[in-house]
Design a protein around this motif. Structure first.
Motif, PDB file in Angstrom:
ATOM      1  N   GLY A   1       0.886  -1.219  -0.082  1.00  0.00           N
ATOM      2  CA  GLY A   1      -0.007  -0.075   0.098  1.00  0.00           C
ATOM      3  C   GLY A   1       0.951   1.232   0.054  1.00  0.00           C
ATOM      4  O   GLY A   1       1.671   1.451   0.750  1.00  0.00           O
ATOM      5  N   LEU A   2       0.565   1.999  -0.857  1.00  0.00           N
ATOM      6  CA  LEU A   2       1.241   3.416  -0.920  1.00  0.00           C
ATOM      7  C   LEU A   2       0.366   4.678  -0.494  1.00  0.00           C
ATOM      8  O   LEU A   2      -0.490   4.628  -0.808  1.00  0.00           O
ATOM      9  CB  LEU A   2       1.708   3.558  -2.490  1.00  0.00           C
ATOM     10  N   VAL A   3       1.078   5.817  -0.119  1.00  0.00           N
ATOM     11  CA  VAL A   3       0.335   6.889   0.162  1.00  0.00           C
ATOM     12  C   VAL A   3      -0.059   7.545  -1.185  1.00  0.00           C
ATOM     13  O   VAL A   3       0.994   7.949  -2.155  1.00  0.00           O
ATOM     14  CB  VAL A   3       1.222   7.887   1.113  1.00  0.00           C
ATOM     15  N   ARG A   4      -1.170   7.887  -1.193  1.00  0.00           N
ATOM     16  CA  ARG A   4      -1.697   8.671  -2.502  1.00  0.00           C
ATOM     17  C   ARG A   4      -1.453  10.140  -2.290  1.00  0.00           C
ATOM     18  O   ARG A   4      -1.962  10.727  -1.100  1.00  0.00           O
ATOM     19  CB  ARG A   4      -3.111   8.351  -3.000  1.00  0.00           C
ATOM     20  N   ASP A   5      -1.406  11.037  -3.362  1.00  0.00           N
ATOM     21  CA  ASP A   5      -1.155  12.538  -3.239  1.00  0.00           C
ATOM     22  C   ASP A   5      -2.445  12.757  -3.377  1.00  0.00           C
ATOM     23  O   ASP A   5      -3.204  12.600  -4.287  1.00  0.00           O
ATOM     24  CB  ASP A   5      -0.412  12.860  -4.391  1.00  0.00           C
ATOM     25  N   ILE A   6      -3.052  13.869  -2.437  1.00  0.00           N
ATOM     26  CA  ILE A   6      -4.426  14.324  -2.234  1.00  0.00           C
ATOM     27  C   ILE A   6      -4.061  15.959  -2.121  1.00  0.00           C
ATOM     28  O   ILE A   6      -5.096  16.493  -1.514  1.00  0.00           O
ATOM     29  CB  ILE A   6      -5.115  13.793  -1.266  1.00  0.00           C
ATOM     30  N   ALA A   7      -3.063  16.387  -2.683  1.00  0.00           N
ATOM     31  CA  ALA A   7      -3.017  17.770  -2.327  1.00  0.00           C
ATOM     32  C   ALA A   7      -4.026  18.859  -2.979  1.00  0.00           C
ATOM     33  O   ALA A   7      -4.435  18.477  -4.033  1.00  0.00           O
ATOM     34  CB  ALA A   7      -1.534  18.273  -3.197  1.00  0.00           C
TER      35      ALA A   7
ATOM     36  N   GLY B   1      -2.576  24.336  -5.605  1.00  0.00           N
ATOM     37  CA  GLY B   1      -1.978  25.417  -5.035  1.00  0.00           C
ATOM     38  C   GLY B   1      -1.402  25.214  -3.611  1.00  0.00           C
ATOM     39  O   GLY B   1      -0.528  26.278  -3.138  1.00  0.00           O
ATOM     40  N   SER B   2      -1.612  24.058  -3.061  1.00  0.00           N
ATOM     41  CA  SER B   2      -1.191  23.938  -1.689  1.00  0.00           C
ATOM     42  C   SER B   2       0.368  23.141  -1.699  1.00  0.00           C
ATOM     43  O   SER B   2       0.821  23.103  -2.829  1.00  0.00           O
ATOM     44  CB  SER B   2      -1.723  22.848  -1.083  1.00  0.00           C
ATOM     45  N   ALA B   3       0.898  23.344  -0.680  1.00  0.00           N
ATOM     46  CA  ALA B   3       2.464  22.916  -0.474  1.00  0.00           C
ATOM     47  C   ALA B   3       2.583  21.321  -0.737  1.00  0.00           C
ATOM     48  O   ALA B   3       3.578  20.963  -0.701  1.00  0.00           O
ATOM     49  CB  ALA B   3       2.966  23.489   0.770  1.00  0.00           C
TER      50      ALA B   3
ATOM     51  N   ASP C   1      -4.169  17.839   3.349  1.00  0.00           N
ATOM     52  CA  ASP C   1      -3.906  18.071   1.841  1.00  0.00           C
ATOM     53  C   ASP C   1      -3.273  19.471   1.339  1.00  0.00           C
ATOM     54  O   ASP C   1      -3.383  19.721   0.689  1.00  0.00           O
ATOM     55  CB  ASP C   1      -5.482  18.282   1.136  1.00  0.00           C
ATOM     56  N   GLY C   2      -2.695  19.819   2.490  1.00  0.00           N
ATOM     57  CA  GLY C   2      -1.795  20.971   2.303  1.00  0.00           C
ATOM     58  C   GLY C   2      -2.714  22.485   2.686  1.00  0.00           C
ATOM     59  O   GLY C   2      -2.033  23.473   3.142  1.00  0.00           O
ATOM     60  N   ALA C   3      -3.862  22.283   3.191  1.00  0.00           N
ATOM     61  CA  ALA C   3      -4.656  23.414   3.502  1.00  0.00           C
ATOM     62  C   ALA C   3      -5.455  22.808   4.632  1.00  0.00           C
ATOM     63  O   ALA C   3      -5.403  23.608   5.635  1.00  0.00           O
ATOM     64  CB  ALA C   3      -5.987  23.515   2.407  1.00  0.00           C
TER      65      ALA C   3
END
Lengths: 83, 154, 154, 83
Positions: C35-41, C44-46, C130-132
């Motif tokens: 299992g891998l961490v999915r990007d949910i940014a 415009g977030s960091a 999610d960066g926010a």
């Protein structure tokens, strides 16, 4: 036409590949197998169990009624056992 | 997205699986199956060996066709098949099938599909030597059954 | 035969899978799921982050119980679960489930069983950022359904 | 009795663990949840959705009618989301 043999079919025929000119009565895969069987005891032994012989023409599986062309690469082999 | 390798050399599963998902952070799961050579040594023999024969050209073509089917059937981000040929010893890796997807169910099912399908379609033949005699491995009905079940269900 | 690791550190899949089958040449197949961490940014977030909280003690106990069930249900030679906790970034490995068996069907099914079951039983909780904004990941009905299907069938 | 809280239940209560002495009327898990809810707005908020609160006693999942002992370790947490 180029013929390729693999695994125990190759071992029984005693040859991995050959180039043959088909007699005029050989038009499809089934007729090719019939003709090959007449070429000697080694061929007869290799192709005896006709049901298990797999045939690929130009690297695709085909059935016994597949029509052959002069430039075809035809391979005969037993059921695969990889993986 | 589809990677097929037919090679004599061993492979590093960690490197291969990392490569499969590298640069794609939408992948949530990677499923893999590794086939290993089992020891079938006859009692008192020097140990068993296996030789894998294949049909160069058709092998790659068939593996590509199988992988393409998998990507059409499941939402895969990547799909890898590595299959070795030549002489192998007990414990050696024979084959690696790996699938990457956003969804674990897709990755797991596609991986099982690929190895089942490969077993009945990819032109490889195993010659086993138990240290006493050589014999060509016979195709198993159970492999045909395993592949056939994918024809009906998803 | 059952190996459970709950750790902050990353792991090397190649090393872990090689260790699983090492010294046992009756093993014909190793199945794994990573299992891998999915990007949910957020736009415009960091960039997104994830924190995995767990219940030390109970985690190991539950993973052991799940692995034991798998070994009772399928003829497994070895079974491994590694689950990380702490802060993770997109693309990071979270979990590795691996099974080794003489039979590929057993390895594949047990691997799917373990990850499905783990998702509903092992006391881990994901906090996504999610960066926010931060939010606790909600349990999915589809995970319950995936685990439940193993209750009926083999 | 030792109480442990995890994930958003921990966050809403504002505490990861505590040691409590149960009042005599608390004999099982359901009664423990009833009592905890009366201990403040943070507890009430955390335990409001009673249906989703999972309970483990001595690190094993239990139902709401599970009987409690004074030496038990009781953990409350939301549905798990690992893997």
């Amino acid at each position: 036409m180029k013929l390729l043999y693999f695994a125990w079919i190759r071992a029984k025929i005693g040859m991995a590949e050959e180039t043959v000119t088909l007699p005029p009565e050989v038009g499809d895969v089934g007729q090719l197998l019939d003709w090959l069987e007449t070429r000697g005891a080694n061929f007869a032994a290799a192709l005896k169990e006709r049901g298990v012989v797999k045939v690929a023409v130009n690297q695709e599986y085909v059935g016994k009624d597949h029509k052959l062309g002069t430039g075809d690469e035809v391979a005969l082999f037993p059921p695969v056992t990889g993986g | 997205m589809i990677t097929i390798k037919v090679q004599r050399e061993d492979f590093d599963i960690g490197v291969e699986l990392a490569g499969l998902s590298a640069g794609n952070t939408q992948i949530g799961g990677v499923a893999s199956f590794t086939g290993l050579v089992r020891d079938i040594a006859a009692p008192g023999s020097a140990g068993s060996r296996m030789t894998l024969e294949h049909y160069p050209g058709m092998t790659e073509k068939q593996l590509h066709a199988i992988a393409t089917q998998a990507t059409e059937r499941w939402p895969l981000d990547a799909c890898l098949i590595i299959h070795r040929y030549g002489e192998l010893a007990p414990g050696d890796r024979i084959v690696l099938v790996a699938t990457a997807s956003a969804h674990r169910e897709a990755a797991l099912s596609a991986c099982a599909f690929l190895i089942d399908w490969l077993k009945t379609k990819a032109p490889f033949w195993k010659l086993e030597d138990d240290g006493a005699t050589q014999r060509w491995v016979e195709a198993k009905d159970s492999d045909d059954a395993a592949a056939a079940k994918w024809a009906d269900t998803k």
